[in-house]
Design a protein around this motif. Structure first.
Motif, PDB file in Angstrom:
ATOM      1  N   UNK A   1       0.824  -1.199   0.000  1.00 24.06           N
ATOM      2  CA  UNK A   1       0.000   0.000   0.000  1.00 24.06           C
ATOM      3  C   UNK A   1       0.860   1.251   0.000  1.00 24.06           C
ATOM      4  N   UNK A   2       2.000   1.194   0.674  1.00 19.07           N
ATOM      5  CA  UNK A   2       2.883   2.359   0.733  1.00 19.07           C
ATOM      6  C   UNK A   2       3.362   2.783  -0.656  1.00 19.07           C
ATOM      7  N   UNK A   3       3.395   1.859  -1.614  1.00 20.68           N
ATOM      8  CA  UNK A   3       3.817   2.189  -2.981  1.00 20.68           C
ATOM      9  C   UNK A   3       2.852   3.171  -3.638  1.00 20.68           C
ATOM     10  N   UNK A   4       1.575   3.073  -3.295  1.00 16.37           N
ATOM     11  CA  UNK A   4       0.582   3.987  -3.852  1.00 16.37           C
ATOM     12  C   UNK A   4       0.887   5.406  -3.377  1.00 16.37           C
ATOM     13  N   UNK A   5       1.232   5.544  -2.114  1.00 15.70           N
ATOM     14  CA  UNK A   5       1.549   6.857  -1.546  1.00 15.70           C
ATOM     15  C   UNK A   5       2.852   7.404  -2.102  1.00 15.70           C
ATOM     16  N   UNK A   6       3.835   6.540  -2.267  1.00 16.98           N
ATOM     17  CA  UNK A   6       5.116   6.946  -2.847  1.00 16.98           C
ATOM     18  C   UNK A   6       4.898   7.452  -4.277  1.00 16.98           C
ATOM     19  N   UNK A   7       4.121   6.727  -5.067  1.00 15.50           N
ATOM     20  CA  UNK A   7       3.861   7.124  -6.448  1.00 15.50           C
ATOM     21  C   UNK A   7       3.132   8.464  -6.496  1.00 15.50           C
ATOM     22  N   UNK A   8       2.134   8.635  -5.632  1.00 22.56           N
ATOM     23  CA  UNK A   8       1.395   9.899  -5.590  1.00 22.56           C
ATOM     24  C   UNK A   8       2.329  11.052  -5.237  1.00 22.56           C
ATOM     25  N   UNK A   9       3.150  10.876  -4.204  1.00 23.17           N
ATOM     26  CA  UNK A   9       4.083  11.940  -3.803  1.00 23.17           C
ATOM     27  C   UNK A   9       5.026  12.279  -4.945  1.00 23.17           C
ATOM     28  N   UNK A  10       5.576  11.256  -5.608  1.00 24.91           N
ATOM     29  CA  UNK A  10       6.505  11.499  -6.716  1.00 24.91           C
ATOM     30  C   UNK A  10       5.808  12.229  -7.862  1.00 24.91           C
ATOM     31  N   UNK A  11       4.549  11.889  -8.117  1.00 23.78           N
ATOM     32  CA  UNK A  11       3.798  12.552  -9.184  1.00 23.78           C
ATOM     33  C   UNK A  11       3.577  14.030  -8.852  1.00 23.78           C
ATOM     34  N   UNK A  12       3.167  14.315  -7.613  1.00 28.08           N
ATOM     35  CA  UNK A  12       2.922  15.697  -7.203  1.00 28.08           C
ATOM     36  C   UNK A  12       4.231  16.484  -7.171  1.00 28.08           C
ATOM     37  N   UNK A  13       5.274  15.870  -6.618  1.00 28.11           N
ATOM     38  CA  UNK A  13       6.568  16.526  -6.495  1.00 28.11           C
ATOM     39  C   UNK A  13       7.263  16.709  -7.841  1.00 28.11           C
ATOM     40  N   UNK A  14       6.966  15.851  -8.785  1.00 30.74           N
ATOM     41  CA  UNK A  14       7.639  15.889 -10.077  1.00 30.74           C
ATOM     42  C   UNK A  14       6.793  16.511 -11.160  1.00 30.74           C
ATOM     43  N   UNK A  15       6.065  15.661 -11.884  1.00 27.69           N
ATOM     44  CA  UNK A  15       5.332  16.118 -13.068  1.00 27.69           C
ATOM     45  C   UNK A  15       4.355  17.249 -12.771  1.00 27.69           C
ATOM     46  N   UNK A  16       3.550  17.125 -11.705  1.00 28.10           N
ATOM     47  CA  UNK A  16       2.569  18.169 -11.413  1.00 28.10           C
ATOM     48  C   UNK A  16       3.237  19.488 -11.062  1.00 28.10           C
ATOM     49  N   UNK A  17       4.266  19.429 -10.245  1.00 22.93           N
ATOM     50  CA  UNK A  17       4.960  20.665  -9.852  1.00 22.93           C
ATOM     51  C   UNK A  17       5.561  21.348 -11.078  1.00 22.93           C
ATOM     52  N   UNK A  18       6.240  20.583 -11.929  1.00 27.78           N
ATOM     53  CA  UNK A  18       6.848  21.170 -13.117  1.00 27.78           C
ATOM     54  C   UNK A  18       5.795  21.646 -14.113  1.00 27.78           C
ATOM     55  N   UNK A  19       4.678  20.931 -14.199  1.00 28.17           N
ATOM     56  CA  UNK A  19       3.596  21.353 -15.087  1.00 28.17           C
ATOM     57  C   UNK A  19       3.042  22.699 -14.628  1.00 28.17           C
ATOM     58  N   UNK A  20       2.758  22.833 -13.334  1.00 25.77           N
ATOM     59  CA  UNK A  20       2.261  24.109 -12.824  1.00 25.77           C
ATOM     60  C   UNK A  20       3.311  25.208 -12.998  1.00 25.77           C
ATOM     61  N   UNK A  21       4.566  24.873 -12.831  1.00 29.14           N
ATOM     62  CA  UNK A  21       5.644  25.847 -13.044  1.00 29.14           C
ATOM     63  C   UNK A  21       5.630  26.328 -14.498  1.00 29.14           C
ATOM     64  N   UNK A  22       5.504  25.373 -15.442  1.00 25.67           N
ATOM     65  CA  UNK A  22       5.454  25.730 -16.861  1.00 25.67           C
ATOM     66  C   UNK A  22       4.247  26.606 -17.167  1.00 25.67           C
ATOM     67  N   UNK A  23       3.095  26.264 -16.587  1.00 23.05           N
ATOM     68  CA  UNK A  23       1.886  27.064 -16.797  1.00 23.05           C
ATOM     69  C   UNK A  23       2.070  28.466 -16.223  1.00 23.05           C
ATOM     70  N   UNK A  24       2.690  28.560 -15.066  1.00 31.30           N
ATOM     71  CA  UNK A  24       2.907  29.859 -14.432  1.00 31.30           C
ATOM     72  C   UNK A  24       3.832  30.729 -15.301  1.00 31.30           C
ATOM     73  N   UNK A  25       4.886  30.117 -15.843  1.00 34.09           N
ATOM     74  CA  UNK A  25       5.813  30.854 -16.716  1.00 34.09           C
ATOM     75  C   UNK A  25       5.076  31.425 -17.913  1.00 34.09           C
ATOM     76  N   UNK A  26       4.146  30.637 -18.451  1.00 36.38           N
ATOM     77  CA  UNK A  26       3.439  31.044 -19.669  1.00 36.38           C
ATOM     78  C   UNK A  26       2.314  32.052 -19.420  1.00 36.38           C
ATOM     79  N   UNK A  27       1.748  32.074 -18.210  1.00 32.32           N
ATOM     80  CA  UNK A  27       0.542  32.873 -18.039  1.00 32.32           C
ATOM     81  C   UNK A  27       0.519  33.818 -16.844  1.00 32.32           C
ATOM     82  N   UNK A  28       1.560  33.870 -16.046  1.00 34.01           N
ATOM     83  CA  UNK A  28       1.539  34.732 -14.860  1.00 34.01           C
ATOM     84  C   UNK A  28       2.385  35.985 -15.098  1.00 34.01           C
ATOM     85  N   UNK A  29       1.900  37.063 -14.561  1.00 28.79           N
ATOM     86  CA  UNK A  29       2.614  38.335 -14.731  1.00 28.79           C
ATOM     87  C   UNK A  29       3.334  38.694 -13.474  1.00 28.79           C
TER      88      UNK A  29
END
Length: 176
Positions: free
Chosen positions: A148-176
């Protein structure tokens, strides 16, 4: 869940009417940091539960690691679709594990993870740079896990990695 509902409500209040586009929500880096901390907390709390049994039916989890160079070369729409695929697989794994878990501590954490991941899933479905809607016909790279801990590890890695960088990319493109 108040945090998940808050994320979705905050986003929907800041979406431009002409088409879904990121605004203040992705422009405030503190919000994604909050979700990273929450993902770490959930992972830590599930680790403190009494000995959790192995899953009888293995959870199929997305492989969420990536190289920064590959990530940078993708369009925001491709990134969004990839994250949606990862989240869909993660949601399925969390739902399947919930059905196999009788431990109250683990079930509570799994329920919280499911709500948070589902909020991100719903949120990302509102973004779109291409015509048409997202179809759940993707096949991300995956692995089977019985812990079960693998599910939590995967979620944390997803939020810490792809989601964080995706939001960063969106912020670069659309935030003033």
């Amino acid at each position: 869940s108040p945090p998940g509902l808050l994320l979705l409500t905050s986003f929907l209040l800041h979406v431009k009417e002409d088409r879904a586009s990121p605004t203040r929500l992705v422009c405030d880096n503190r919000l994604i940091q909050k979700y990273i901390v929450e993902a770490k907390d959930m992972e830590k709390k599930v680790g403190q539960c009494q000995a959790l049994p192995a899953l009888r039916c293995p959870a199929v989890l997305p492989l969420v690691d990536f190289t920064f160079q590959q990530w940078k070369s993708k369009s925001n729409e491709t990134k969004r679709r990839e994250i949606l695929c990862d989240l869909a697989l993660l949601l399925g794994a969390a739902a399947g594990a919930q059905g196999q878990l009788s431990d109250e501590c683990g079930a509570r954490q799994l329920s919280q993870l499911y709500r948070h991941a589902n909020s991100f899933f719903l949120l990302l479905q509102t973004f779109s740079w291409e015509a048409g809607h997202w179809e759940p016909s993707c096949s991300p790279h995956s692995m089977e896990q019985t812990h079960i801990s693998s599910i939590f590890l995967t979620y944390r890695q997803l939020v810490q990695g792809k989601l964080r960088f995706f939001f960063y990319d969106l912020a670069k493109a659309s935030c003033k």
